[in-house]
Design a protein around this motif. Structure first.
Motif, PDB file in Angstrom:
ATOM      1  N   UNK A  25       0.831  -1.202   0.000  1.00  9.29           N
ATOM      2  CA  UNK A  25       0.000   0.000   0.000  1.00  9.29           C
ATOM      3  C   UNK A  25       0.864   1.250   0.000  1.00  9.29           C
ATOM      4  N   UNK A  26       0.530   2.175  -0.847  1.00 12.25           N
ATOM      5  CA  UNK A  26       1.337   3.393  -0.998  1.00 12.25           C
ATOM      6  C   UNK A  26       0.530   4.632  -0.635  1.00 12.25           C
ATOM      7  N   UNK A  27       1.180   5.565   0.034  1.00 10.02           N
ATOM      8  CA  UNK A  27       0.590   6.883   0.198  1.00 10.02           C
ATOM      9  C   UNK A  27       0.939   7.687  -1.038  1.00 10.02           C
ATOM     10  N   UNK A  28      -0.078   8.202  -1.726  1.00  9.27           N
ATOM     11  CA  UNK A  28       0.177   8.871  -2.992  1.00  9.27           C
ATOM     12  C   UNK A  28       0.957  10.167  -2.815  1.00  9.27           C
ATOM     13  N   UNK A  29       1.175  10.599  -1.553  1.00  9.11           N
ATOM     14  CA  UNK A  29       1.954  11.817  -1.304  1.00  9.11           C
ATOM     15  C   UNK A  29       3.430  11.514  -1.077  1.00  9.11           C
ATOM     16  N   UNK A  30       3.814  10.248  -1.065  1.00  5.08           N
ATOM     17  CA  UNK A  30       5.198   9.851  -0.800  1.00  5.08           C
ATOM     18  C   UNK A  30       5.887   9.495  -2.117  1.00  5.08           C
ATOM     19  N   UNK A  31       6.745  10.390  -2.587  1.00  2.00           N
ATOM     20  CA  UNK A  31       7.393  10.188  -3.876  1.00  2.00           C
ATOM     21  C   UNK A  31       8.253   8.946  -3.942  1.00  2.00           C
ATOM     22  N   UNK A  32       9.039   8.663  -2.875  1.00  2.00           N
ATOM     23  CA  UNK A  32       9.918   7.505  -2.887  1.00  2.00           C
ATOM     24  C   UNK A  32       9.165   6.202  -3.005  1.00  2.00           C
ATOM     25  N   UNK A  33       8.062   6.100  -2.287  1.00  2.00           N
ATOM     26  CA  UNK A  33       7.255   4.885  -2.347  1.00  2.00           C
ATOM     27  C   UNK A  33       6.607   4.716  -3.714  1.00  2.00           C
ATOM     28  N   UNK A  34       6.211   5.818  -4.305  1.00  2.00           N
ATOM     29  CA  UNK A  34       5.618   5.744  -5.639  1.00  2.00           C
ATOM     30  C   UNK A  34       6.661   5.298  -6.659  1.00  2.00           C
ATOM     31  N   UNK A  35       7.909   5.772  -6.490  1.00  2.00           N
ATOM     32  CA  UNK A  35       8.975   5.360  -7.409  1.00  2.00           C
ATOM     33  C   UNK A  35       9.213   3.856  -7.343  1.00  2.00           C
ATOM     34  N   UNK A  36       9.000   3.272  -6.161  1.00  2.00           N
ATOM     35  CA  UNK A  36       9.234   1.848  -6.006  1.00  2.00           C
ATOM     36  C   UNK A  36       8.258   1.028  -6.854  1.00  2.00           C
ATOM     37  N   UNK A  37       7.057   1.557  -7.074  1.00  2.00           N
ATOM     38  CA  UNK A  37       6.108   0.863  -7.937  1.00  2.00           C
ATOM     39  C   UNK A  37       6.677   0.733  -9.346  1.00  2.00           C
ATOM     40  N   UNK A  38       7.312   1.806  -9.809  1.00  2.00           N
ATOM     41  CA  UNK A  38       7.948   1.745 -11.123  1.00  2.00           C
ATOM     42  C   UNK A  38       9.034   0.696 -11.160  1.00  2.00           C
ATOM     43  N   UNK A  39       9.769   0.553 -10.051  1.00  2.00           N
ATOM     44  CA  UNK A  39      10.832  -0.449  -9.975  1.00  2.00           C
ATOM     45  C   UNK A  39      10.247  -1.857 -10.062  1.00  2.00           C
ATOM     46  N   UNK A  40       9.149  -2.092  -9.340  1.00  2.00           N
ATOM     47  CA  UNK A  40       8.510  -3.407  -9.376  1.00  2.00           C
ATOM     48  C   UNK A  40       8.104  -3.757 -10.799  1.00  2.00           C
ATOM     49  N   UNK A  41       7.534  -2.804 -11.501  1.00  2.00           N
ATOM     50  CA  UNK A  41       7.090  -3.051 -12.873  1.00  2.00           C
ATOM     51  C   UNK A  41       8.277  -3.385 -13.774  1.00  2.00           C
ATOM     52  N   UNK A  42       9.361  -2.636 -13.620  1.00  2.00           N
ATOM     53  CA  UNK A  42      10.543  -2.881 -14.461  1.00  2.00           C
ATOM     54  C   UNK A  42      11.139  -4.260 -14.181  1.00  2.00           C
ATOM     55  N   UNK A  43      11.212  -4.630 -12.902  1.00  2.00           N
ATOM     56  CA  UNK A  43      11.797  -5.919 -12.536  1.00  2.00           C
ATOM     57  C   UNK A  43      10.924  -7.064 -13.040  1.00  2.00           C
ATOM     58  N   UNK A  44       9.620  -6.937 -12.859  1.00  2.00           N
ATOM     59  CA  UNK A  44       8.694  -7.981 -13.292  1.00  2.00           C
ATOM     60  C   UNK A  44       8.805  -8.223 -14.788  1.00  2.00           C
ATOM     61  N   UNK A  45       8.957  -7.141 -15.549  1.00  2.00           N
ATOM     62  CA  UNK A  45       8.955  -7.278 -17.004  1.00  2.00           C
ATOM     63  C   UNK A  45      10.230  -7.926 -17.536  1.00  2.00           C
ATOM     64  N   UNK A  46      11.192  -8.228 -16.665  1.00  2.00           N
ATOM     65  CA  UNK A  46      12.329  -9.044 -17.089  1.00  2.00           C
ATOM     66  C   UNK A  46      11.899 -10.497 -17.298  1.00  2.00           C
ATOM     67  N   UNK A  47      10.786 -10.860 -16.680  1.00  2.00           N
ATOM     68  CA  UNK A  47      10.243 -12.199 -16.832  1.00  2.00           C
ATOM     69  C   UNK A  47       9.089 -12.243 -17.839  1.00  2.00           C
ATOM     70  N   UNK A  48       8.182 -11.277 -17.727  1.00  2.00           N
ATOM     71  CA  UNK A  48       7.009 -11.260 -18.601  1.00  2.00           C
ATOM     72  C   UNK A  48       6.404  -9.859 -18.592  1.00  2.00           C
ATOM     73  N   UNK A  49       5.867  -9.398 -19.730  1.00  2.00           N
ATOM     74  CA  UNK A  49       5.282  -8.052 -19.774  1.00  2.00           C
ATOM     75  C   UNK A  49       4.090  -7.926 -18.826  1.00  2.00           C
TER      76      UNK A  49
END
Length: 403
Positions: free
Chosen positions: A293-317
């Protein structure tokens, strides 16, 4: 001699307790990595006890789409047994998603029909004054329809004011349903990206703020997919909330779905990666990942969502990113959606808590202001109260009063 007898007795008691724990039926998963101190833990439903009877030719692993086993095939180093209940336990069979919103319509109508009653009461008056039109606007705004959509609805109704003056109650209701359906975006693509593509599973990331019902929604999505005949792997990447992984695992166990989880505080991206890798190897239809769960006011936590997406797509889109919004938050939900869209490309919205005192007009606001379709709606606390969004059925429920 007495010491020997005491030691033997203690040993027997310990063995009995150990066996009872191993065969206990209160839990239907086993851990392939029991200590989980350095990474991901894989849990899945326990396989049935082996029998002497050979499996039928061409049999496949239930719920996983694995190729049939042969006598010559070597045993895998980390076997993924079929998702079948142990003796005496039966997996739940969720109903299919088709028609769910219609079946749940009465529940939505009971909580939302004040909007319909208010509008119908005003529009049924013989002559509509400016005060009446202002009352229509106030009713729509109070339901969180939003200023732009309210203006559009009122202008369209004004052009039909002569028709309204002579319309019967049934005709007036049909007219109002038609106008509400028009602003709910009936032409938007609400298809969920959950199917296999190019030999890989559909990957669904579920995002949202704390308290929106995200983990529960992931469990309900799994039920929807299983009810539609799909095989599923769940990824418990919300590693910062102690109960999240246990909660998701319980949802999965009920319907025989494998859950990949990590130790508390583990890197969420690594858990998501492992979940998708497992889904690819097991050739399932869909992998659904519950992010923290992310607080939409926390930039660092929101950036981590982008990281999860990038890492996941190394296996499958990633084929779908669903944003879970609490319908009771009103227009603040639109702000949340906008920030999440900047972090990851949100492709659909899940509106929860539309029962009770929720205001269904938030559907219109989210779609008009962000261009993101609402794809699923939660209409209660039940396990199968999540339904695909259907604009006309939703409008019918909002207006209420149907025979």
């Amino acid at each position: 001699m007495e010491f020997v007898l005491i030691a033997v007795a203690i040993l027997v008691v310990a063995l009995v307790l150990g066996v009872s724990l191993l065969v206990g039926r209160g839990r239907r998963t086993t851990r392939l990595d029991d200590d989980a101190v350095a990474g991901t833990t894989l849990t899945r439903p326990r396989p049935p006890a082996p029998t002497e009877e050979a499996p039928p030719s061409g049999a496949t692993a239930s719920g996983l789409g694995l190729p049939p086993e042969t006598a010559e095939a070597p045993a895998p180093t980390a076997p993924l047994p079929p998702a079948e209940p142990e003796p005496g336990l039966v997996f739940e069979t969720p109903p299919p998603s088709a028609g769910r919103l219609v079946r749940l319509r009465s529940r939505l109508a009971r909580s939302q029909s004040s909007l319909g009653r208010g509008l119908l009461t005003v529009l049924a008056r013989e002559r509509l004054t400016e005060d009446d039109w202002e009352e229509v606007e106030e009713t729509l705004l109070a339901a969180d329809v939003g200023i732009a959509a309210t203006t559009q609805i009122v202008e369209r109704l004004r052009t039909q004011s002569l028709v309204l003056a002579t319309a019967s109650g049934v005709e007036l209701r049909q007219l109002l349903v038609r106008e509400l359906t028009a602003v709910l975006g009936p032409d938007l693509d609400r298809t969920l990206g959950v199917d296999r593509r190019e030999g890989r599973p559909g990957v669904v990331l579920v995002v949202g703020v704390n308290g929106a019902g995200k983990t529960t929604t992931v469990g309900k999505i799994a039920r929807v997919l299983v009810g539609d005949g799909r095989s599923v792997v769940l990824g418990a990447a919300d590693t910062f909330r102690a109960a999240a992984a246990d909660q998701l695992e319980t949802w999965g166990e009920r319907v025989g779905v494998l859950t990949v989880r990590g130790r508390e505080g583990a890197d969420p991206a690594s858990v998501a990666f492992e979940a998708v890798r497992t889904g690819v190897e097991a050739e399932v239809d869909t992998v659904v990942v519950d992010t923290a769960g992310r607080l939409h006011t926390k930039g660092g936590l929101m950036d981590e969502l982008g990281k999860i997406k990038r890492v996941v797509e190394k296996q499958s889109p990633v084929t779908e990113v669903l944003l879970v919004l609490d319908a009771t938050t009103g227009q603040n939900g639109v702000v949340q959606a906008r920030v999440f869209t900047e972090a990851v490309t949100v492709t659909g919205v899940v509106l929860t808590k539309l029962d009770g005192t929720a205001k269904g007009g938030i559907v219109v606001s989210v779609q008009r202001e962000l261009g993101i379709p609402v794809k699923l709606v939660g209409l209660g606390e039940g396990a199968d109260d999540l339904a695909p969004f259907e604009p006309e059925a939703f409008a019918e429920a909002l207006v209420g009063g149907a025979d």
